[in-house]
Design a protein around this motif. Structure first.
Motif, PDB file in Angstrom:
ATOM      1  N   SER A   1     -35.816   6.899  -1.366  1.00  0.00           N
ATOM      2  CA  SER A   1     -36.239   6.727   0.020  1.00  0.00           C
ATOM      3  C   SER A   1     -37.639   6.158   0.126  1.00  0.00           C
ATOM      4  O   SER A   1     -37.965   5.469   1.089  1.00  0.00           O
ATOM      5  N   GLU A   2     -38.479   6.408  -0.876  1.00  0.00           N
ATOM      6  CA  GLU A   2     -39.853   5.927  -0.834  1.00  0.00           C
ATOM      7  C   GLU A   2     -39.953   4.442  -1.170  1.00  0.00           C
ATOM      8  O   GLU A   2     -40.932   3.794  -0.845  1.00  0.00           O
ATOM      9  N   SER A   3     -38.946   3.914  -1.866  1.00  0.00           N
ATOM     10  CA  SER A   3     -39.008   2.511  -2.249  1.00  0.00           C
ATOM     11  C   SER A   3     -37.848   1.734  -1.635  1.00  0.00           C
ATOM     12  O   SER A   3     -37.514   0.651  -2.073  1.00  0.00           O
ATOM     13  N   GLU A   4     -37.232   2.341  -0.608  1.00  0.00           N
ATOM     14  CA  GLU A   4     -35.986   1.792  -0.088  1.00  0.00           C
ATOM     15  C   GLU A   4     -36.181   0.409   0.511  1.00  0.00           C
ATOM     16  O   GLU A   4     -36.878   0.229   1.490  1.00  0.00           O
TER      17      GLU A   4
ATOM     18  N   GLN B   1     -33.626  -4.402  -8.288  1.00  0.00           N
ATOM     19  CA  GLN B   1     -34.354  -3.770  -9.388  1.00  0.00           C
ATOM     20  C   GLN B   1     -35.058  -2.497  -8.927  1.00  0.00           C
ATOM     21  O   GLN B   1     -34.964  -1.452  -9.587  1.00  0.00           O
ATOM     22  N   ARG B   2     -35.753  -2.568  -7.805  1.00  0.00           N
ATOM     23  CA  ARG B   2     -36.480  -1.388  -7.320  1.00  0.00           C
ATOM     24  C   ARG B   2     -35.530  -0.232  -7.050  1.00  0.00           C
ATOM     25  O   ARG B   2     -35.819   0.923  -7.394  1.00  0.00           O
ATOM     26  N   HIS B   3     -34.405  -0.530  -6.436  1.00  0.00           N
ATOM     27  CA  HIS B   3     -33.454   0.534  -6.090  1.00  0.00           C
ATOM     28  C   HIS B   3     -32.883   1.190  -7.352  1.00  0.00           C
ATOM     29  O   HIS B   3     -32.837   2.426  -7.456  1.00  0.00           O
ATOM     30  N   GLY B   4     -32.467   0.382  -8.305  1.00  0.00           N
ATOM     31  CA  GLY B   4     -31.875   0.929  -9.530  1.00  0.00           C
ATOM     32  C   GLY B   4     -32.864   1.747 -10.331  1.00  0.00           C
ATOM     33  O   GLY B   4     -32.530   2.829 -10.840  1.00  0.00           O
ATOM     34  N   GLU B   5     -34.083   1.250 -10.453  1.00  0.00           N
ATOM     35  CA  GLU B   5     -35.091   1.970 -11.220  1.00  0.00           C
ATOM     36  C   GLU B   5     -35.507   3.268 -10.529  1.00  0.00           C
ATOM     37  O   GLU B   5     -35.756   4.285 -11.190  1.00  0.00           O
TER      38      GLU B   5
END
Length: 413
Positions: free
Chosen positions: A4-7, A308-312
């Motif tokens: 949620s913080e990088s969504e 990438q952001r979501h998967g990591e």
């Protein structure tokens, strides 16, 4: 850091493109966490396959009729689209194969048999997938070359100092996985390519776990060869990609022969078609290639940086949740330094048993050695359980995974 913080993704909206995620088993909604093996396929890609078969189905490069011309154009443009997706210079550098494994074998047989001999060396790593490890191992046996393996340290990272020691002027090929499908380690492939080139060796990168999950530019990496599969990146099964620098592909001789890959044939001699067709013998993967281009469009619309952001972030969340338990052993680097997967073991519970329990809760994971038997042998474990994430997965599904492991813990206590 939670998702949620990088969504950057509207995950609920994305999930609408994947009707299979609505399936239920024994009253539980599917939590599909086996994306490192195969991702799910969105409606847009399924529609592209159906459209081809319903409206354009014909063989390519062989007919002058309208359907054949339309199919040929679509198939050629699919090469262009994939080339753009990975930063290649054009279709001449993009060969369609069945999968990453066939891409590896294409180079191993078309380049390796001709170029390797006694005294030559192939350098790999201890975290290689069987697609690379077995292929180069067998080619070395045929040619008399030697295979050497760079160490993986106790934290799951590649020992770059050891790799530099192994790569010498006798090295002809450095073949390395970009992202470990077991550890989640992201290897510094551009740096590795530099090491190879400093010794006039070539560099082959296995990108099966990187192209689906992060922006990849093959020219920036400076890989000589690069391979990946469509079915791990929202595309169909039955198609892989071999990228090769044009000058290398021009020099290589094909190892599959037949229709489409020839230019002129007599009873005595044959000459080969131009790139990339000289490596695509017989009726090619037409529908799959067109659908793979659609998958590239789909992922680019989401944005590979967002993917990438979501998967990591999901992998980090899973790592943190699993780390709450003393009896769970997690393989590989820390949660904030890994790709979109987490492999682990629950106490003395065999990975297959853990997977069976998770299946009772409709949680789909992979259990086994993940086609990395030598790595598991090095780690002293027979198998591991792997949860791997993609654009449609959520923190709630990770929580379901952790809760289901509680049941496994109780059953095998």
């Amino acid at each position: 850091m939670g998702v949620s913080e990088s969504e950057s993704l509207d995950v609920e909206r994305i999930r609408e493109d994947f009707p299979i995620l609505e399936r239920e088993f024994a009253g539980e909604q599917l939590a599909y966490l086996d994306n490192a093996a195969t991702s799910q396929t969105p409606d847009q890609v399924v529609d592209a396959i159906a459209h081809y078969y319903r409206h354009t189905n014909a063989n390519v490069h062989r007919g002058l009729h309208q359907l054949s011309q339309e199919a040929s154009i679509a198939y050629e443009e699919a090469h262009d689209r994939v080339a753009d997706f990975i930063g290649a210079d054009g279709r001449k550098e993009v060969v369609f194969t069945k999968n990453t494994t066939e891409s590896m074998n294409t180079v191993a047989y078309a380049w390796g048999l001709a170029e390797l001999g006694p005294g030559d060396e192939v350098v790999m790593t201890e975290m290689e997938h069987h697609a690379a490890l077995v292929t180069w191992q067998q080619i070395a046996k045929k040619t008399g070359a030697t295979v050497k393996y760079a160490r993986v340290d106790e934290d799951g990272y590649l020992d770059m100092d050891h790799l530099r020691e192994l790569v010498t002027d006798d090295t002809e090929m450095v073949s390395v996985v970009h992202v470990s499908n077991t550890l989640g380690t992201v290897n510094p492939v551009s740096e590795i390519a530099d090491v190879a080139h400093d010794h006039d060796a070539l560099c082959f990168v296995d990108g099966a776990q990187s192209v689906p999950h992060m922006p990849v530019d093959v020219k920036d990496i400076d890989a000589d060869f690069f391979a990946f599969s469509g079915h791990k990146m929202c595309g169909p099964t039955g198609i892989g990609v071999l990228y090769g620098k044009e000058r290398l592909l021009e020099e290589m001789q094909p190892y599959l022969y037949g229709g489409m890959m020839i230019e002129k044939v007599t009873f005595e001699e044959s000459t080969w078609h131009e790139l990339p067709w000289k490596f695509e013998a017989g009726t090619p993967v037409i529908a799959q290639g067109i659908a793979l281009a659609e998958a590239c469009d789909y992922l680019d619309e989401i944005g590979m940086e967002n993917v990438q952001r979501h998967g990591e972030a999901l992998a980090e969340y899973a790592y943190d949740r699993l780390s709450e338990f003393d009896d769970i052993d997690i393989l590989g680097p820390p949660g904030d330094d890994r790709a979109a997967l987490v492999s682990f073991n629950l106490g003395t519970v065999h990975a297959h048993d853990a997977s069976e329990i998770l299946n009772d809760f409709a949680v789909a994971v992979r259990a086994g050695d993940h086609c990395t038997q030598p790595l598991h042998d090095k780690l002293g474990i027979p198998a591991s359980t792997r949860a791997s994430f993609y654009i449609y997965n959520t923190e709630a599904e990770v929580d379901t995974l952790v809760e289901a492991l509680d049941t496994a813990r109780e059953l095998f206590a």
